[in-house]
Design an enzyme around this catalytic site. Structure first.
Site, PDB file in Angstrom:
ATOM      1  N   ARG A 105      -3.065   3.337  12.385  1.00 53.88           N
ATOM      2  CA  ARG A 105      -2.626   4.575  11.720  1.00 53.88           C
ATOM      3  C   ARG A 105      -1.686   5.358  12.614  1.00 53.88           C
ATOM      4  O   ARG A 105      -0.797   6.060  12.144  1.00 53.88           O
ATOM      5  CB  ARG A 105      -3.842   5.399  11.287  1.00 53.88           C
ATOM      6  CG  ARG A 105      -4.586   4.698  10.161  1.00 53.88           C
ATOM      7  CD  ARG A 105      -5.851   5.424   9.731  1.00 53.88           C
ATOM      8  NE  ARG A 105      -6.616   4.581   8.812  1.00 53.88           N
ATOM      9  CZ  ARG A 105      -7.837   4.853   8.401  1.00 53.88           C
ATOM     10  NH1 ARG A 105      -8.443   5.950   8.813  1.00 53.88           N
ATOM     11  NH2 ARG A 105      -8.459   4.029   7.575  1.00 53.88           N
ATOM     12  N   LYS A 111     -11.702  -7.872   6.239  1.00 47.60           N
ATOM     13  CA  LYS A 111     -11.056  -6.982   7.198  1.00 47.60           C
ATOM     14  C   LYS A 111     -11.959  -5.798   7.476  1.00 47.60           C
ATOM     15  O   LYS A 111     -12.430  -5.190   6.515  1.00 47.60           O
ATOM     16  CB  LYS A 111      -9.730  -6.503   6.603  1.00 47.60           C
ATOM     17  CG  LYS A 111      -9.013  -5.486   7.447  1.00 47.60           C
ATOM     18  CD  LYS A 111      -7.792  -4.982   6.739  1.00 47.60           C
ATOM     19  CE  LYS A 111      -7.227  -3.851   7.573  1.00 47.60           C
ATOM     20  NZ  LYS A 111      -6.241  -3.083   6.880  1.00 47.60           N
ATOM     21  N   ARG A 147     -10.940   7.582   3.762  1.00 47.50           N
ATOM     22  CA  ARG A 147     -10.678   6.540   2.768  1.00 47.50           C
ATOM     23  C   ARG A 147     -11.964   5.967   2.151  1.00 47.50           C
ATOM     24  O   ARG A 147     -11.978   4.889   1.589  1.00 47.50           O
ATOM     25  CB  ARG A 147      -9.883   5.398   3.401  1.00 47.50           C
ATOM     26  CG  ARG A 147      -8.573   5.804   4.048  1.00 47.50           C
ATOM     27  CD  ARG A 147      -7.569   4.671   3.996  1.00 47.50           C
ATOM     28  NE  ARG A 147      -6.526   4.730   4.984  1.00 47.50           N
ATOM     29  CZ  ARG A 147      -5.506   5.592   5.003  1.00 47.50           C
ATOM     30  NH1 ARG A 147      -5.422   6.523   4.076  1.00 47.50           N
ATOM     31  NH2 ARG A 147      -4.586   5.529   5.938  1.00 47.50           N
ATOM     32  N   GLU A 153     -16.513  -7.667  -4.829  1.00 50.22           N
ATOM     33  CA  GLU A 153     -15.080  -7.376  -4.683  1.00 50.22           C
ATOM     34  C   GLU A 153     -14.248  -8.667  -4.685  1.00 50.22           C
ATOM     35  O   GLU A 153     -13.187  -8.732  -5.297  1.00 50.22           O
ATOM     36  CB  GLU A 153     -14.825  -6.616  -3.364  1.00 50.22           C
ATOM     37  CG  GLU A 153     -15.221  -5.152  -3.398  1.00 50.22           C
ATOM     38  CD  GLU A 153     -14.169  -4.284  -4.103  1.00 50.22           C
ATOM     39  OE1 GLU A 153     -13.223  -4.838  -4.692  1.00 50.22           O
ATOM     40  OE2 GLU A 153     -14.325  -3.050  -4.071  1.00 50.22           O
ATOM     41  N   LYS A 190     -12.247  -5.031   2.160  1.00 56.30           N
ATOM     42  CA  LYS A 190     -11.686  -4.168   3.206  1.00 56.30           C
ATOM     43  C   LYS A 190     -12.611  -2.981   3.409  1.00 56.30           C
ATOM     44  O   LYS A 190     -12.845  -2.191   2.493  1.00 56.30           O
ATOM     45  CB  LYS A 190     -10.296  -3.702   2.797  1.00 56.30           C
ATOM     46  CG  LYS A 190      -9.674  -2.756   3.806  1.00 56.30           C
ATOM     47  CD  LYS A 190      -8.230  -2.453   3.480  1.00 56.30           C
ATOM     48  CE  LYS A 190      -7.679  -1.433   4.456  1.00 56.30           C
ATOM     49  NZ  LYS A 190      -6.281  -1.109   4.187  1.00 56.30           N
ATOM     50  N   CYS A 223      -3.783   6.174   0.133  1.00 58.72           N
ATOM     51  CA  CYS A 223      -3.271   4.893  -0.353  1.00 58.72           C
ATOM     52  C   CYS A 223      -2.893   4.905  -1.833  1.00 58.72           C
ATOM     53  O   CYS A 223      -2.724   3.846  -2.440  1.00 58.72           O
ATOM     54  CB  CYS A 223      -4.282   3.785  -0.064  1.00 58.72           C
ATOM     55  SG  CYS A 223      -4.691   3.643   1.684  1.00 58.72           S
ATOM     56  N   CYS A 235       0.008   4.200   1.683  1.00 50.61           N
ATOM     57  CA  CYS A 235      -0.321   5.187   2.721  1.00 50.61           C
ATOM     58  C   CYS A 235       0.786   5.402   3.755  1.00 50.61           C
ATOM     59  O   CYS A 235       0.957   6.514   4.240  1.00 50.61           O
ATOM     60  CB  CYS A 235      -1.645   4.858   3.387  1.00 50.61           C
ATOM     61  SG  CYS A 235      -1.657   3.295   4.267  1.00 50.61           S
ATOM     62  N   SER A 262      -6.189  -3.632  14.432  1.00 48.66           N
ATOM     63  CA  SER A 262      -5.610  -2.947  15.587  1.00 48.66           C
ATOM     64  C   SER A 262      -6.646  -2.508  16.619  1.00 48.66           C
ATOM     65  O   SER A 262      -6.449  -2.692  17.821  1.00 48.66           O
ATOM     66  CB  SER A 262      -4.809  -1.737  15.112  1.00 48.66           C
ATOM     67  OG  SER A 262      -5.618  -0.858  14.345  1.00 48.66           O
ATOM     68  N   CYS A 308       0.869  -1.168   0.000  1.00 49.02           N
ATOM     69  CA  CYS A 308       0.000   0.000   0.000  1.00 49.02           C
ATOM     70  C   CYS A 308       0.901   1.212   0.000  1.00 49.02           C
ATOM     71  O   CYS A 308       2.086   1.110   0.287  1.00 49.02           O
ATOM     72  CB  CYS A 308      -0.914   0.006   1.221  1.00 49.02           C
ATOM     73  SG  CYS A 308      -2.235   1.238   1.069  1.00 49.02           S
TER      74      CYS A 308
HETATM   75  C1  PBG Z   1      -2.885   0.169   4.833  1.00 45.04           C
HETATM   76  C2  PBG Z   1      -3.426  -0.696   5.914  1.00 45.04           C
HETATM   77  C3  PBG Z   1      -4.213  -0.330   7.023  1.00 45.04           C
HETATM   78  C4  PBG Z   1      -4.338  -1.478   7.792  1.00 45.04           C
HETATM   79  C5  PBG Z   1      -3.654  -2.506   7.144  1.00 45.04           C
HETATM   80  N1  PBG Z   1      -3.111  -1.993   5.985  1.00 45.04           N
HETATM   81  C6  PBG Z   1      -4.762   0.979   7.421  1.00 45.04           C
HETATM   82  C7  PBG Z   1      -5.797   1.636   6.627  1.00 45.04           C
HETATM   83  O1  PBG Z   1      -6.303   1.127   5.624  1.00 45.04           O
HETATM   84  O2  PBG Z   1      -6.105   2.759   6.998  1.00 45.04           O
HETATM   85  C8  PBG Z   1      -5.068  -1.580   9.093  1.00 45.04           C
HETATM   86  C9  PBG Z   1      -4.651  -2.708   9.984  1.00 45.04           C
HETATM   87  C10 PBG Z   1      -5.076  -2.595  11.397  1.00 45.04           C
HETATM   88  O3  PBG Z   1      -5.859  -1.720  11.802  1.00 45.04           O
HETATM   89  O4  PBG Z   1      -4.602  -3.432  12.184  1.00 45.04           O
HETATM   90  N2  PBG Z   1      -3.801   0.560   3.878  1.00 45.04           N
END
Ligand code: PBG
Length: 326
Positions: free
Chosen positions: A208, A251, A220, A236, A198, A132, A124, A277, A122
Site C-alpha cells: 500500500r 493470498k 477492507r 469463494e 484474498k 477497491c 484502489c 509484500s 482493482c
Molecule cells: C489491490 C491489491 C493489494 C495487493 C495486491 N492487489 C492490496 C490490498 O488489497 O490492499 C497486495 C499485494 C502485496 O501486498 O504484495 N487490491
C-alpha cells in the site's frame, strides 16, 4: 509394512548431495514465478520503495530495461500495478485508453512480445479514497455498481494487449461480469486469474506504501476475507470457478499454507500463491539485521508454498530466487 529401525534408516538417503537431489520431492522452477512491478508516469524513474528494499517504482522506459532480466531468467510472467497521475472516486485512469497500465502494456508488447503480462484489476490504486470500488455516503463499498467498473477496466487492459486479467477486488460476482464483458468484446481466449481467496491481511502494508493505496478511511474487512476462516475459502473459490475463473489464488501465502493445501486438494485446478509484500519485507529486514540467512529463507519459504500445493508463485523474490536456483 514393517518399518523398523535398524533396517529402515531415513538418514541413508540424506548422505550426499546426489542422493538428496535424487529423492527431493519439490523443485522450484522460475517458469512458475510471477514478478510484480509498480509502474508510474514519467521518464527515467527508478524510485526505491522505502518499505520494500530492492524494489522500485519504474517509469515505462526504465521498466523496459529491467524486463531484459525477466526474459533472460525465463521468469513465467509479470504482474503489473499502475500508479496513476490522477485519482478520483471512479478510478477513471484505470480504464482510460491512455492510462498508465494501457501505455505500459503496449510498450512491453512492442519490445518483449513473449513476456506474459498479467494485469491486476482493482480500483484502489486509482481511487481518491483508496478503496477497491465505488463508495456510498457511509463509506461502504457498493458491490454491484463496482462490477461495471471492474469489467470496463478489464476490457480496457485486454484491448491494450494484456495476456491475463487478474481481479483482486473481492467483490461478489466479479468473475462472471468480467468474463461476460471480455467475451462480448471478443476476448474469449483471455484467461482470468482470480484472487479467489484474498484475506484482509496485515501483510499488505508495504504494497500500500508502494502503490499509494492505503484506504483513507475504514479498512477492507467488508470485502476481503477474515483470516480466521478456512471453509469460506472453499466457498469463494467454488463461486469463482463456476463464474469462469481459469486460475485461482490464495493470498497471502505464508500464514495460509493450510488454505493452499486445502484449495489444491479440493479443486485440483491451477493455483497461484501470492507471496505478498509484507512477507517479502520481513525476510529482507531480518536478513539485513543478520538474524537470518536471506538465500536460505527465500528458498525455504518459496518451497513451502509449492509443497503445500501452489503451481504458480507470485513473488517479489522471482529474479533473486531464479538466480539462486540457476
Ligand atoms: C489491490 C491489491 C493489494 C495487493 C495486491 N492487489 C492490496 C490490498 O488489497 O490492499 C497486495 C499485494 C502485496 O501486498 O504484495 N487490491
Amino acid at each position: 509394512m514393517n518399518l523398523n529401525y535398524p533396517f529402515v534408516r531415513p538418514r541413508r538417503l540424506r548422505n550426499s548431495p546426489q542422493l538428496l537431489a535424487l529423492v527431493q520431492e519439490t523443485k522450484l522452477d522460475p517458469s512458475k514465478f510471477i514478478m510484480p512491478y509498480f509502474v508510474s508516469h514519467g521518464k527515467g524513474i527508478k524510485e526505491p520503495i522505502g518499505t520494500m528494499p530492492d524494489q522500485f517504482r519504474y517509469s515505462i522506459d526504465e521498466l523496459l530495461k529491467e524486463l531484459k532480466k525477466v526474459e533472460d531468467l525465463k521468469i513465467g510472467g509479470i504482474l503489473l500495478f499502475g500508479i496513476p497521475e490522477h485519482k478520483d472516486e471512479f478510478a477513471s485512469e484505470a480504464y482510460s485508453d491512455n492510462g498508465i497500465m494501457q501505455q505500459t502494456v503496449k510498450a512491453i508488447k512492442d519490445e518483449y512480445p513473449d513476456i506474459l503480462i498479467i494485469n491486476d484489476v482493482c480500483m484502489c490504486d486509482y481511487t481518491s479514497h483508496g478503496h477497491c470500488g465505488i463508495v456510498d455516503e457511509k463509506g461502504y463499498v457498493k458491490n454491484d455498481e463496482t462490477l461495471e467498473y471492474l469489467a470496463k477496466i478489464s476490457v480496457s487492459y485486454a484491448k491494450a494487449g494484456s495476456d491475463i486479467i487478474a481481479p483482486s477486488d473481492m467483490m461478489d460476482g466479479r468473475i462472471r461480469k468480467i468474463r461476460e464483458s471480455l467475451d462480448e468484446e471478443g476476448f474469449v481466449n483471455i484467461p482470468i486469474m482470480s484472487y479467489s481467496s484474498k484475506y484482509a491481511s496485515a501483510f499488505y502494508s508495504p504494497f500500500r506504501d508502494a502503490a499509494d493505496c492505503f484506504p483513507k478511511f475504514g479498512n477492507r474487512k467488508s470485502y476481503q476475507m477474515d483470516p480466521a476462516n478456512s471453509d469460506e475459502a472453499v466457498l469463494e473459490t467454488e463461486l469463482d470457478l463456476e463464474e469462469g475463473a481459469d486460475i485461482i489464488m490464495v493470498k497471502p501465502a505464508l500464514s495460509y499454507l493450510d488454505i493452499i493445501y486445502k484449495i489444491k486438494q479440493t479443486f485440483k485446478r491451477p493455483l497461484a500463491a501470492y507471496n505478498v509484500s509484507g512477507e517479502y519485507s520481513m525476510i529482507k529486514a531480518a536478513a539485513k539485521l543478520g538474524y537470518i540467512d536471506e538465500e536460505l529463507a527465500v528458498l525455504e519459504t518459496l518451497t513451502s508454498m509449492k509443497r503445500a500445493g501452489a503451481d504458480i508463485i507470485i513473488t517479489y523474490f522471482s529474479l533473486y530466487a531464479a538466480k539462486l536456483i540457476g
